[in-house]
Each structure stands twice: as structure tokens, then as C-alpha cells.
Design an enzyme around this catalytic site. Structure first.
Site, mmCIF file in Angstrom:
data_model
loop_
_atom_site.group_PDB
_atom_site.id
_atom_site.type_symbol
_atom_site.label_atom_id
_atom_site.label_comp_id
_atom_site.label_asym_id
_atom_site.label_seq_id
_atom_site.Cartn_x
_atom_site.Cartn_y
_atom_site.Cartn_z
ATOM 1 N N SER A 8 15.922 -7.324 -35.298
ATOM 2 C CA SER A 8 16.062 -8.030 -34.023
ATOM 3 C C SER A 8 17.227 -9.003 -34.105
ATOM 4 C CB SER A 8 14.787 -8.806 -33.712
ATOM 5 O OG SER A 8 15.055 -9.748 -32.678
ATOM 6 N N HIS A 31 17.393 -4.048 -32.242
ATOM 7 C CA HIS A 31 16.399 -4.494 -31.270
ATOM 8 C C HIS A 31 16.965 -5.703 -30.521
ATOM 9 C CE1 HIS A 31 12.147 -5.086 -29.961
ATOM 10 N NE2 HIS A 31 12.413 -6.382 -30.076
ATOM 11 N N ASP A 33 16.299 -8.525 -27.739
ATOM 12 C CA ASP A 33 15.251 -9.226 -26.999
ATOM 13 C C ASP A 33 15.833 -9.901 -25.763
ATOM 14 O OD1 ASP A 33 12.837 -8.912 -28.672
ATOM 15 O OD2 ASP A 33 14.093 -9.887 -30.194
ATOM 16 N N MET A 35 15.008 -12.107 -22.630
ATOM 17 C CA MET A 35 13.973 -13.044 -22.157
ATOM 18 C C MET A 35 14.511 -13.802 -20.943
ATOM 19 S SD MET A 35 12.678 -14.693 -25.731
ATOM 20 C CE MET A 35 12.555 -13.749 -27.249
ATOM 21 N N HIS A 64 14.106 -4.732 -25.616
ATOM 22 C CA HIS A 64 12.744 -5.243 -25.423
ATOM 23 C C HIS A 64 12.821 -6.272 -24.306
ATOM 24 C CE1 HIS A 64 9.196 -7.769 -27.234
ATOM 25 N NE2 HIS A 64 8.877 -7.196 -26.082
ATOM 26 N N MET A 66 11.414 -8.885 -22.094
ATOM 27 C CA MET A 66 10.348 -9.868 -21.852
ATOM 28 C C MET A 66 10.698 -10.608 -20.572
ATOM 29 S SD MET A 66 9.986 -10.961 -25.823
ATOM 30 C CE MET A 66 11.573 -10.212 -26.144
ATOM 31 N N MET A 135 2.682 -5.972 -29.755
ATOM 32 C CA MET A 135 3.220 -7.269 -30.198
ATOM 33 C C MET A 135 2.285 -7.861 -31.240
ATOM 34 S SD MET A 135 6.148 -7.852 -28.815
ATOM 35 C CE MET A 135 6.320 -9.505 -29.496
ATOM 36 N N GLY A 140 8.304 -14.379 -27.397
ATOM 37 C CA GLY A 140 9.077 -15.537 -26.963
ATOM 38 C C GLY A 140 9.974 -16.132 -28.026
ATOM 39 N N GLY A 142 11.327 -15.986 -32.413
ATOM 40 C CA GLY A 142 11.325 -15.409 -33.752
ATOM 41 C C GLY A 142 10.642 -16.353 -34.726
ATOM 42 N N ASP A 173 6.189 -5.715 -33.592
ATOM 43 C CA ASP A 173 7.255 -6.713 -33.427
ATOM 44 C C ASP A 173 6.652 -8.097 -33.551
ATOM 45 O OD1 ASP A 173 9.461 -8.208 -32.651
ATOM 46 O OD2 ASP A 173 9.455 -7.501 -30.564
ATOM 47 N N GLY A 174 7.135 -8.844 -34.542
ATOM 48 C CA GLY A 174 6.702 -10.229 -34.717
ATOM 49 C C GLY A 174 6.069 -10.452 -36.074
ATOM 50 N N GLY A 175 6.733 -11.275 -36.897
ATOM 51 C CA GLY A 175 6.173 -11.603 -38.203
ATOM 52 C C GLY A 175 6.192 -10.459 -39.198
ATOM 53 N N GLY A 195 13.152 -9.676 -37.377
ATOM 54 C CA GLY A 195 14.274 -10.558 -37.067
ATOM 55 C C GLY A 195 14.601 -11.472 -38.227
#
Ligand code: DX5
Ligand code: ZN
Length: 220
Positions: A8, A31, A33, A35, A64, A66, A135, A140, A142, A173-175, A195
Site C-alpha cells: 500500500s 495498492h 488507498d 479516501m 481501494h 474508501m 478489512m 482510514g 496505516g 488489508d490492515g496490520g 503498507g
């Protein structure tokens, strides 16, 4: 399918996006993002920047979105050159119509679910999409920590895709990091967004290879 690694660029240097896209040339997709400060409390970039990224990226772009009102905006990301466009289930008024439109424009169509959004309403509609994004943090920002409570949803999505005999990818996606990627892969994910783990690594190409290796122990 081998594990796909999509770094990301939210964790890239926004003053050096072309350079930082070049750094992930060994990844599968970049990726991106998007937003809008409405669907999520953060603002990143929009169509004019995305169009230029698509022109200079060495790898295909995985958008992606958002954003509110993806029914209106998402097709323009496909037209701007996204290989894959993922919109949020919570924001789309007509997800099937939108997914069909994205495919008509030549992009892969993805539907994203926040951690508290159930996958069940989409299980009968799997043939309409190319990817489900589960998710694994609240969207929202990283650098948040992986929510293990999303693993059963990944498992249910994978079982439904297998039962239907479809080639729908399951993205997380995330963590996602060396510490968490195997749990997600074991549960059934096959596309991994990372990311901070990638851009924060000492060697970006080595981190991509390491993550791919760890995930591939569990994907088929
Ligand atoms: C968060 C974004 C993610 C983010 C992941 O809302 O959708 O793509 O960049 O960042 P990490 O990998 O640091 O959790
Ligand atoms: Zn994302």
C-alpha cells in the site's frame, strides 16, 4: 493460486510516489488507498493523481476506494487505468450494478467489508465479483494492529468461494506483517496488502519476498 503481495502506497513518501512505486516493482499490484474524508476520517488522493500513478507504475494498480457514493466515482478509476477497483459494501447503493460496470470497463471488481460488516449477504453474489476485501483493521489509517476477530469471516468467505467453484480472490488489508500474514493465509486469504510492513522495511524487495514466502506456505 500463489500468494499475491500488494504493497500500500499509503505508507510511501507522497512527495516521491513515482520513486516509491519503482521500489515495489517485484510486487504483484500497487495498492492505492483513495479516501474522501467522509467515508473515513482521512483524505489521500483522487482521480488526477491516480491517473498519473497508472501511467508511471511498473505494476498494475489495485484501487481501494474508501469513499461515499462509489456508484458514481468507481467507474472513473477503471477508466483511469486501474487493473482492479474495490468499493465498500457499506457505501454502494447498487453493488451488483457497479461490479458489472467495472467489469464492462475491463477492471477486476472488488467489494470491501469493514471489520463489522458480515460477508453473508454477498455469498450468493460471488459470481458477480472478482475479489472480496476483508478489512483486518478499521479503514482510514496505516499502521494499525491486525484484528484477529476477522479471521472467521475470511474462513467463511473462503469456504463459500470453494463450494461455488469460483476463482474469487480474498484480499486482506490492515496490520498485515511477518507476524500476522500466515494467520490470514491459513484462514483462506490469497491477496495481501501491506503498507507499513513493506515501506518501513530495511529492504523493500526483501520484505515483499519474505511476505510472499510466508503466505505461500498456506495458499494453493
Ligand atoms: C487502511 C488502508 C490500508 C493501509 C494498510 O485503511 O486501507 O491499505 O495502507 O496499512 P498497514 O499495512 O500499515 O496496516
Ligand atoms: Zn487499503
Amino acid at each position: 493460486m500463489p500468494a499475491l503481495i500488494n504493497p500500500s502506497i499509503l505508507s510511501a513518501d507522497f512527495a516521491n510516489l513515482e520513486r516509491d512505486l519503482g521500489a515495489i516493482a517485484t510486487a504483484d499490484y500497487a495498492h492505492v488507498d483513495v479516501m474522501d474524508n467522509h467515508f473515513v476520517p482521512n483524505l489521500t488522493l483522487g482521480l488526477p493523481v491516480f491517473e498519473r500513478l497508472a501511467q508511471v507504475s511498473p505494476v498494475p494498480l489495485d484501487a481501494h476506494l474508501m469513499i461515499d457514493d462509489p456508484d458514481r466515482w468507481a467507474p472513473q478509476y477503471a477508466e483511469a487505468g486501474a487493473a482492479s477497483v474495490t468499493f465498500h459494501a457499506e457505501a454502494a447503493a447498487a453493488p451488483v450494478r457497479l461490479a458489472r460496470e467495472l467489469r464492462r470497463l475491463g477492471a477486476r471488481a472488488g467489494v470491501a467489508l469493514r471489520p463489522a460488516t458480515p460477508v453473508e449477504p454477498f455469498l450468493d453474489l460471488l459470481a458477480e465479483v472478482d475479489m472480496i476485501l476483508v478489512m483486518t483493521v478499521e479503514p482510514g489509517f496505516g499502521g494499525q494492529s491486525f484484528i484477529d476477530g476477522t479471521l472467521p469471516k475470511i474462513r467463511r468467505a473462503r469456504q463459500a468461494v470453494s463450494a461455488a467453484g469460483l476463482d474469487v480472490w480474498i484480499q486482506v488489508d490492515g496490520g498485515v506483517s511477518r507476524q500476522t500474514i500466515e494467520r490470514a493465509a491459513e484462514a483462506g486469504a490469497d491477496v495481501f496488502v501491506a503498507g507499513s510492513a513493506v515501506y518501513g522495511a530495511e529492504s523493500v524487495p526483501e520484505e515483499i519476498a519474505t511476505l510472499r514466502g510466508l503466505a505461500s506456505r498456506h495458499t494453493h
